[in-house]
Design an enzyme around this catalytic site. Structure first.
Site, PDB file in Angstrom:
ATOM      1  N   HIS A 325       5.777   4.888  -7.236  1.00 18.64           N
ATOM      2  CA  HIS A 325       6.214   4.739  -5.844  1.00 18.64           C
ATOM      3  C   HIS A 325       5.274   3.810  -5.086  1.00 18.64           C
ATOM      4  O   HIS A 325       5.705   2.836  -4.453  1.00 18.64           O
ATOM      5  CB  HIS A 325       6.251   6.115  -5.163  1.00 18.64           C
ATOM      6  CG  HIS A 325       6.466   6.060  -3.680  1.00 18.64           C
ATOM      7  ND1 HIS A 325       7.666   6.392  -3.091  1.00 18.64           N
ATOM      8  CD2 HIS A 325       5.645   5.709  -2.661  1.00 18.64           C
ATOM      9  CE1 HIS A 325       7.570   6.247  -1.787  1.00 18.64           C
ATOM     10  NE2 HIS A 325       6.336   5.832  -1.494  1.00 18.64           N
ATOM     11  N   GLU A 326       3.993   4.124  -5.114  1.00 18.59           N
ATOM     12  CA  GLU A 326       3.045   3.375  -4.294  1.00 18.59           C
ATOM     13  C   GLU A 326       2.917   1.930  -4.754  1.00 18.59           C
ATOM     14  O   GLU A 326       2.876   1.009  -3.934  1.00 18.59           O
ATOM     15  CB  GLU A 326       1.687   4.069  -4.300  1.00 18.59           C
ATOM     16  CG  GLU A 326       1.677   5.410  -3.590  1.00 18.59           C
ATOM     17  CD  GLU A 326       2.057   5.308  -2.121  1.00 18.59           C
ATOM     18  OE1 GLU A 326       1.818   4.251  -1.504  1.00 18.59           O
ATOM     19  OE2 GLU A 326       2.593   6.277  -1.577  1.00 18.59           O
ATOM     20  N   HIS A 329       5.531  -0.500  -3.563  1.00 23.71           N
ATOM     21  CA  HIS A 329       5.375  -1.111  -2.238  1.00 23.71           C
ATOM     22  C   HIS A 329       4.865  -2.545  -2.387  1.00 23.71           C
ATOM     23  O   HIS A 329       5.242  -3.433  -1.608  1.00 23.71           O
ATOM     24  CB  HIS A 329       4.393  -0.304  -1.388  1.00 23.71           C
ATOM     25  CG  HIS A 329       4.996   0.900  -0.732  1.00 23.71           C
ATOM     26  ND1 HIS A 329       6.111   0.830   0.076  1.00 23.71           N
ATOM     27  CD2 HIS A 329       4.630   2.210  -0.757  1.00 23.71           C
ATOM     28  CE1 HIS A 329       6.404   2.043   0.529  1.00 23.71           C
ATOM     29  NE2 HIS A 329       5.530   2.898   0.034  1.00 23.71           N
ATOM     30  N   GLU A 349      10.758   2.343   1.918  1.00 24.45           N
ATOM     31  CA  GLU A 349      10.344   3.604   1.309  1.00 24.45           C
ATOM     32  C   GLU A 349      11.299   4.020   0.184  1.00 24.45           C
ATOM     33  O   GLU A 349      10.878   4.504  -0.861  1.00 24.45           O
ATOM     34  CB  GLU A 349      10.278   4.711   2.362  1.00 24.45           C
ATOM     35  CG  GLU A 349       8.933   4.843   3.026  1.00 24.45           C
ATOM     36  CD  GLU A 349       7.837   5.209   2.044  1.00 24.45           C
ATOM     37  OE1 GLU A 349       8.013   6.160   1.259  1.00 24.45           O
ATOM     38  OE2 GLU A 349       6.789   4.550   2.058  1.00 24.45           O
ATOM     39  N   HIS A 413       9.768   7.626   6.015  1.00 18.75           N
ATOM     40  CA  HIS A 413       9.887   8.491   4.841  1.00 18.75           C
ATOM     41  C   HIS A 413      11.151   9.331   4.889  1.00 18.75           C
ATOM     42  O   HIS A 413      11.591   9.862   3.868  1.00 18.75           O
ATOM     43  CB  HIS A 413       8.658   9.391   4.718  1.00 18.75           C
ATOM     44  CG  HIS A 413       7.393   8.630   4.475  1.00 18.75           C
ATOM     45  ND1 HIS A 413       6.635   8.098   5.500  1.00 18.75           N
ATOM     46  CD2 HIS A 413       6.754   8.293   3.324  1.00 18.75           C
ATOM     47  CE1 HIS A 413       5.580   7.475   4.993  1.00 18.75           C
ATOM     48  NE2 HIS A 413       5.632   7.576   3.671  1.00 18.75           N
TER      49      HIS A 413
END
Length: 740
Positions: A325-326, A329, A349, A413
């Site tokens: 996920h991170e 970005h 997100e 989010h």
């Protein structure tokens, strides 16, 4: 090296006329010529006194291209003014993705001073401020309309004293009201033995007699221990290359999870989407673990991953989907730059949730199998529930599962919910599934999923070549700049107009209450044609082949007769078989040239004629120079960062030495020509330099070089060698011609 937005090669619109700062010879075929932009001012919402710079360009196998531009207005950066120009294989304008609703018309004199703007920005920060940047006057068009504003970066620590913050505060340069803000630091919110993934292989580096947690197979990404502080990070080392115990009590264990997650995410993007790591340049991602004290968070700061240890330092946030996920970005930032607020922030997100989940599925790890729950392993809520549920986002109590007019007002989010829900519906379908029950919104029809493999390709394609920085769910003023419209374009590119996949995208968006003004699908029986490969290079007298495939897009199958046009003189085309079925039929196209066929590149149109419809596709044929003392290689060769690539031409029938005025004509497209060293290498290995990191920050090397090659025998294989000697900018050898 990365050049600034104002570097040479930008295009300028002034007084209603379009002019190129760089010479016309520097324009890439994959970049629309100035005349093409001038002819499509309305499509890009062009205003007078604007300048454009190419951010990046992508060329498809078909020859179609997608060029992303940034925009300035009277010299001011336009936030949300980016656009993508899509061109057909023949170089003609096809369409544009654009964030502006209309051309800009605002004044550029600020009524508010920079000092007042900075003071207002400081008031928006919640925590301890360590630095305030100088406000930049710019045009804020993040909502599709232009307002003169200041952007001020306020740096510091959030109220918890451990989360770093680089808050970009947007203030109105006329009223000094805060228009919005977004944080550059994107957080989770709210044979090694790993904590969550079990025993996993990890790549490390031996230095002397000590192993270091530095991954040579994935861009030398390193993993280090913050020792529960916020500044110093020490790279993990080990004597026997067996890392961790699987228990949190061993500090290496969390490092194994992070190191493994970085490697799997790198491999996922490379092997599934053809992206060379997170940054696109082959570089690995640094991972910092054991950050802060009882820090219940993880974050991406644009360059590295940082993981806290969770409540009581007992549950490090290093799970596989969190890592994916991170780091995703970083991919979103590089490709579309989705603004991290409102609906575009929700899409940002959601993209990380989507690819974080896909990384988890890709890993196929028995200890952490793929699912559509986000952060289910890290227990951030303290009750063994995940952060988010993609199949029914409302289960977390805050996310929107269906789009509404209030979606833009919630935290990113939670505004991610409609896109997460859409993706699940597209991949797995609605109703009861193996991963959870997905409800439809209102009275929307049920959705039949098309599978993860197709769904992830569609989302990545939309992000890569269609999304702009302010793409949203619903946009009544600019309905083309929406996730629905762009994902439908992606589905069309990958699977055909009105294909099963296209209709599944429509249904999946409808099921989350995101409507659109989709173009009507054709009625009756219809199909599409494609050529693979879509281009080929031959010597005169030789042949090129391609497979022509018909795909059913609507109705029933029909017989399609194939013909070719646009051939150069002396060339013929044949099909085997001459007719195919429109529902998946294939035929081998053979284009035979004669010894007299003139050199050049030709767009050969392949036409499929059926009883109900007629469709075409294009094959790009490059005919090399006639056997003798000249040759051309028109095959593209990618030029990655810090890499040397080559392209060859074989000369035969030139029974003499080359001349003192031999010419090497090159077309190299690259976003920073000062990175490049270009040589021509003779058959005997002698090297003749053409360009040695010259030209500064200009784009491209499109030039004819005259070289004294009189001591070299002409016959043999000649090589164009191109070395990229720096980071960040990439390109390709498009074509080169050698005349001896």
């Amino acid at each position: 090296m990365k050049r600034s937005i104002a570097a040479a090669g930008a295009l300028l619109l002034t007084g209603g006329m379009l002019a190129a700062i760089a010479s016309p010879a520097d324009a890439s075929p994959s970049t629309p010529a100035p005349a093409a932009l001038q002819a499509h001012r309305a499509d890009i919402r062009a205003a007078d006194s604007e300048a454009y710079a190419v951010a990046r360009s992508r060329k498809d196998a078909s020859g179609a291209s997608h060029t992303r531009y940034t925009r300035t207005y009277h010299g001011l950066r336009v936030y949300g003014g980016d656009f993508v120009v899509h061109t057909a294989p023949d170089g003609s304008f096809a369409s544009a993705s654009v964030g502006l609703h209309a051309p800009l018309t605002l004044g550029t004199s600020a009524a508010v001073s920079k000092t007042a703007g900075a003071a207002k920005a400081k008031s928006a920060f919640r925590g301890t401020i360590t630095a305030v940047g100088s406000p930049e006057l710019f045009v804020d068009a993040s909502d599709g309309t232009g307002v003169l504003a200041y952007e001020t970066v306020v740096s510091g620590w959030l109220a918890d004293g451990q989360t770093p913050s680089k808050l970009h505060v947007i203030t109105d340069a006329t009223t000094n009201a805060v228009r919005g803000a977004f944080d550059e630091i994107e957080t989770v919110q709210g044979t090694g033995n790993s904590i969550y993934s079990g025993a996993v292989p990890i790549d490390t580096t031996l230095s002397g007699t000590t192993y270091q947690m530095i991954d040579p197979s994935h861009g030398n990404g390193r993993t280090c221990d913050m020792n529960n502080g916020t500044s110093t990070c020490t790279t993990f080392t080990d004597a026997d290359n067996v890392w961790g115990t699987g228990a949190n009590s061993n500090r290496q264990s969390a490092g194994v999870d992070a190191h493994f997650g970085a490697a799997v995410t790198f491999d996922y993007y490379k092997n599934v989407h053809g992206r060379n790591g997170i940054f696109g340049n082959g570089a690995g991602v640094p991972s910092r673990v054991h950050y802060g004290n009882a820090y219940v968070n993880a974050f991406w700061d644009g360059a590295q991953m940082t993981y806290g240890d969770g409540s009581g330092n007992s549950r490090p946030l290093v799970a596989l989907d969190v890592a994916g996920h991170e780091m995703s970005h970083g991919v979103t930032e590089a490709l579309a730059g989705l603004v991290y607020s409102g609906e575009s922030g929700g899409l940002n997100e959601a993209t990380s949730d989507i690819f974080g989940s896909m990384v988890e599925f890709y890993a196929n790890n028995a200890s952490d199998p793929g699912d559509y729950q986000i952060g289910e392993k890290i227990n951030i809520n303290g009750n063994n529930t995940p952060l988010r549920y993609m199949y029914n986002p409302t289960l977390d109590g805050s996310s929107h599962g269906c789009w509404s007019t209030t979606t833009k007002n919630v935290d990113v989010h939670y505004s991610s919910g409609p896109a997460n829900h859409f993706f699940f519906n597209l991949a797995e379908g609605t109703g009861a599934t193996a991963y959870g029950t997905s409800p439809v919104c209102g009275s929307a029809p049920a959705v039949v999923g098309i599978g993860r493999a197709k769904a992830e390709k569609i989302w990545y394609r939309a992000l890569d070549v269609y999304f702009t920085s302010n793409t949203s769910y619903v946009n009544t003023s600019n309905p083309g700049n929406t996730a629905r419209a762009y994902s439908l374009s992606a589905a069309t590119d990958l699977y055909g107009t009105c294909s099963v996949e296209y209709k599944a995208v429509q249904a999946a968006w409808t099921a989350v209450n995101v409507a659109g003004n989709d173009a009507a699908c054709p009625t009756g029986n219809d199909f599409s044609l494609a050529a693979a490969p879509a281009s080929g290079s031959v010597n005169p007298g030789s042949s090129a082949t391609s497979t022509i495939t018909a795909t059913l897009t609507n109705g029933s199958a029909q017989t399609v007769a194939l013909t070719a046009s646009g051939l150069p003189s002396g060339a013929t085309a044949s099909f085997s078989p001459a007719s195919i079925n429109s529902a998946g039929g294939t035929s081998t196209l053979t284009i035979a040239t004669s010894a007299s066929t003139p050199s050049g590149t030709y767009a050969v149109t392949i036409t499929g004629t059926g009883a109900s419809s007629t469709r075409t596709t294009t094959f790009s044929l490059t005919v090399n120079g006639a056997p003798g003392c000249t040759g051309t290689n028109g095959n593209d060769v990618a030029i990655p960062d810090n890499t040397t690539v080559t392209s060859t031409i074989t000369i035969s029938g030139c029974n003499r030495n080359a001349s003192a005025t031999s010419s090497v004509n090159v077309a190299i497209y690259h976003t920073y020509r000062g990175d490049l060293v270009v040589d021509v290498v003779a058959p005997d290995g002698s090297v003749y330099n053409l360009s040695n990191r010259s030209g500064g920050s200009a784009d491209n090397i499109i030039q004819n070089f005259t070289v004294n090659l009189s001591t070299e025998a002409a016959n043999g294989t000649w090589t164009l060698r191109v070395r990229d000697a720096a980071s960040l900018d990439t390109g390709r050898i498009d074509t080169w011609t050698l005349t001896l």
